[in-house]
Scaffold this motif. Structure first.
Motif, PDB file in Angstrom:
ATOM      1  N   LYS A 149       0.839  -1.202   0.000  1.00 37.47           N
ATOM      2  CA  LYS A 149       0.000   0.000   0.000  1.00 37.47           C
ATOM      3  C   LYS A 149       0.875   1.253   0.000  1.00 37.47           C
ATOM      4  CE  LYS A 149      -4.232  -1.581   0.613  1.00 37.47           C
ATOM      5  NZ  LYS A 149      -5.237  -1.335  -0.363  1.00 37.47           N
ATOM      6  N   GLU A 150       0.428   2.238  -0.713  1.00 35.89           N
ATOM      7  CA  GLU A 150       1.050   3.556  -0.682  1.00 35.89           C
ATOM      8  C   GLU A 150      -0.034   4.530  -0.246  1.00 35.89           C
ATOM      9  OE1 GLU A 150       4.077   6.228  -0.907  1.00 35.89           O
ATOM     10  OE2 GLU A 150       4.307   4.120  -1.443  1.00 35.89           O
ATOM     11  N   PRO A 151       0.142   5.208   0.903  1.00 33.59           N
ATOM     12  CA  PRO A 151      -0.878   6.167   1.313  1.00 33.59           C
ATOM     13  C   PRO A 151      -1.133   7.192   0.201  1.00 33.59           C
ATOM     14  CG  PRO A 151       0.668   5.797   3.088  1.00 33.59           C
ATOM     15  CD  PRO A 151       1.236   5.118   1.871  1.00 33.59           C
ATOM     16  N   ILE A 152      -2.385   7.517  -0.008  1.00 32.56           N
ATOM     17  CA  ILE A 152      -2.789   8.451  -1.051  1.00 32.56           C
ATOM     18  C   ILE A 152      -2.877   9.848  -0.458  1.00 32.56           C
ATOM     19  CG2 ILE A 152      -4.664   9.074  -2.627  1.00 32.56           C
ATOM     20  CD1 ILE A 152      -5.453   6.047  -2.488  1.00 32.56           C
ATOM     21  N   LYS A 153      -2.183  10.791  -1.066  1.00 30.12           N
ATOM     22  CA  LYS A 153      -2.249  12.178  -0.610  1.00 30.12           C
ATOM     23  C   LYS A 153      -3.625  12.733  -0.941  1.00 30.12           C
ATOM     24  CE  LYS A 153       0.363  16.505  -0.758  1.00 30.12           C
ATOM     25  NZ  LYS A 153      -0.530  17.078   0.159  1.00 30.12           N
TER      26      LYS A 153
ATOM     27  N   ARG B 178      -4.998  19.376  -0.151  1.00 29.40           N
ATOM     28  CA  ARG B 178      -4.757  19.472   1.294  1.00 29.40           C
ATOM     29  C   ARG B 178      -3.288  19.217   1.552  1.00 29.40           C
ATOM     30  NH1 ARG B 178      -8.613  21.752   0.715  1.00 29.40           N
ATOM     31  NH2 ARG B 178     -10.718  21.217   1.311  1.00 29.40           N
ATOM     32  N   LYS B 179      -2.761  19.849   2.581  1.00 34.69           N
ATOM     33  CA  LYS B 179      -1.357  19.654   2.938  1.00 34.69           C
ATOM     34  C   LYS B 179      -1.244  18.622   4.054  1.00 34.69           C
ATOM     35  CE  LYS B 179       0.822  23.995   1.833  1.00 34.69           C
ATOM     36  NZ  LYS B 179       1.757  24.970   2.353  1.00 34.69           N
ATOM     37  N   ASN B 180      -0.282  17.723   3.883  1.00 37.45           N
ATOM     38  CA  ASN B 180       0.107  16.799   4.957  1.00 37.45           C
ATOM     39  C   ASN B 180      -1.005  15.873   5.447  1.00 37.45           C
ATOM     40  OD1 ASN B 180       2.693  18.000   4.921  1.00 37.45           O
ATOM     41  ND2 ASN B 180       1.985  19.602   6.293  1.00 37.45           N
TER      42      ASN B 180
ATOM     43  N   VAL C 173     -10.573  -1.674   7.185  1.00 45.55           N
ATOM     44  CA  VAL C 173      -9.722  -0.738   7.928  1.00 45.55           C
ATOM     45  C   VAL C 173      -9.523   0.501   7.063  1.00 45.55           C
ATOM     46  CG1 VAL C 173      -7.453  -0.392   8.962  1.00 45.55           C
ATOM     47  CG2 VAL C 173      -8.501  -2.659   9.025  1.00 45.55           C
ATOM     48  N   ALA C 174      -9.890   1.668   7.593  1.00 51.91           N
ATOM     49  CA  ALA C 174      -9.684   2.941   6.901  1.00 51.91           C
ATOM     50  C   ALA C 174      -8.835   3.829   7.805  1.00 51.91           C
ATOM     51  CB  ALA C 174     -11.013   3.609   6.602  1.00 51.91           C
ATOM     52  N   VAL C 175      -7.775   4.408   7.238  1.00 45.56           N
ATOM     53  CA  VAL C 175      -6.847   5.187   8.059  1.00 45.56           C
ATOM     54  C   VAL C 175      -6.537   6.523   7.387  1.00 45.56           C
ATOM     55  CG1 VAL C 175      -4.568   5.229   9.164  1.00 45.56           C
ATOM     56  CG2 VAL C 175      -5.775   3.051   8.890  1.00 45.56           C
ATOM     57  N   ASN C 176      -6.698   7.594   8.133  1.00 47.59           N
ATOM     58  CA  ASN C 176      -6.230   8.914   7.723  1.00 47.59           C
ATOM     59  C   ASN C 176      -4.953   9.190   8.494  1.00 47.59           C
ATOM     60  OD1 ASN C 176      -8.274  10.314   5.944  1.00 47.59           O
ATOM     61  ND2 ASN C 176      -9.567   9.536   7.590  1.00 47.59           N
ATOM     62  N   VAL C 177      -3.981   9.785   7.816  1.00 50.66           N
ATOM     63  CA  VAL C 177      -2.704  10.135   8.439  1.00 50.66           C
ATOM     64  C   VAL C 177      -2.515  11.638   8.261  1.00 50.66           C
ATOM     65  CG1 VAL C 177      -0.226   9.695   8.530  1.00 50.66           C
ATOM     66  CG2 VAL C 177      -1.782   7.893   7.733  1.00 50.66           C
ATOM     67  N   VAL C 178      -2.155  12.308   9.349  1.00 51.81           N
ATOM     68  CA  VAL C 178      -1.931  13.751   9.314  1.00 51.81           C
ATOM     69  C   VAL C 178      -0.547  14.035   9.867  1.00 51.81           C
ATOM     70  CG1 VAL C 178      -2.755  16.002  10.115  1.00 51.81           C
ATOM     71  CG2 VAL C 178      -4.401  14.148   9.702  1.00 51.81           C
ATOM     72  N   LYS C 179       0.273  14.734   9.082  1.00 52.83           N
ATOM     73  CA  LYS C 179       1.563  15.186   9.616  1.00 52.83           C
ATOM     74  C   LYS C 179       1.255  16.384  10.480  1.00 52.83           C
ATOM     75  CE  LYS C 179       4.900  16.905   6.953  1.00 52.83           C
ATOM     76  NZ  LYS C 179       6.100  17.005   6.114  1.00 52.83           N
ATOM     77  N   THR C 180       1.548  16.238  11.763  1.00 53.26           N
ATOM     78  CA  THR C 180       1.147  17.205  12.773  1.00 53.26           C
ATOM     79  C   THR C 180       2.361  18.012  13.223  1.00 53.26           C
ATOM     80  OG1 THR C 180      -0.381  15.471  13.527  1.00 53.26           O
ATOM     81  CG2 THR C 180      -0.137  17.381  14.938  1.00 53.26           C
ATOM     82  N   SER C 181       2.198  19.300  13.378  1.00 55.13           N
ATOM     83  CA  SER C 181       3.332  20.110  13.832  1.00 55.13           C
ATOM     84  C   SER C 181       3.603  19.861  15.307  1.00 55.13           C
ATOM     85  CB  SER C 181       3.059  21.591  13.594  1.00 55.13           C
ATOM     86  OG  SER C 181       1.964  22.021  14.373  1.00 55.13           O
ATOM     87  N   LEU C 182       4.865  19.918  15.662  1.00 54.49           N
ATOM     88  CA  LEU C 182       5.262  19.742  17.057  1.00 54.49           C
ATOM     89  C   LEU C 182       5.263  21.088  17.754  1.00 54.49           C
ATOM     90  CD1 LEU C 182       8.261  17.310  16.522  1.00 54.49           C
ATOM     91  CD2 LEU C 182       6.015  16.748  17.454  1.00 54.49           C
TER      92      LEU C 182
END
Length: 91
Positions: free
Chosen positions: A58-62, A66-68, A81-90
């Motif tokens: 699997k390759e996550p789909i952008k 939307r950014k990140n 199984v459905a998964v959203n991934v968000v690059k979150t600022s620290l």
């Protein structure tokens, strides 16, 4: 290192986890390694192993415009199984 937030939907439940990684693919692998079957209703060791195997192809789909934010999904014997991934600022 970046912080990635995973929002997983599985059989009516929502499960959220976060991992620090250098890039998205590393974070996805960390997520699969650290799935807590005790915390995820209806998921067994076999289901976790199935997710770990299927994620290799699997390759996550952008998400467009939307950014990140990425999405991936898969069907395992125990459900969808459905998964959203968000690059979150620290902070």
């Amino acid at each position: 290192m970046e912080l990635y937030t995973f929002l997983m939907e599985f059989r009516g439940g929502t499960y959220i986890s976060q991992f620090n990684a250098g890039k998205l693919q590393e974070a996805v692998l960390l997520w699969t390694e650290h799935l807590e079957i005790k915390e995820i209703k209806y998921l067994s060791e076999k289901g976790k192993a199935e997710i770990k195997e299927k994620i290799k192809s699997k390759e996550p789909i952008k998400i467009r415009d939307r950014k990140n934010i990425w999405f991936f999904c898969m069907s395992i014997k125990m459900g969808f199984v459905a998964v959203n991934v968000v690059k979150t600022s620290l902070d």
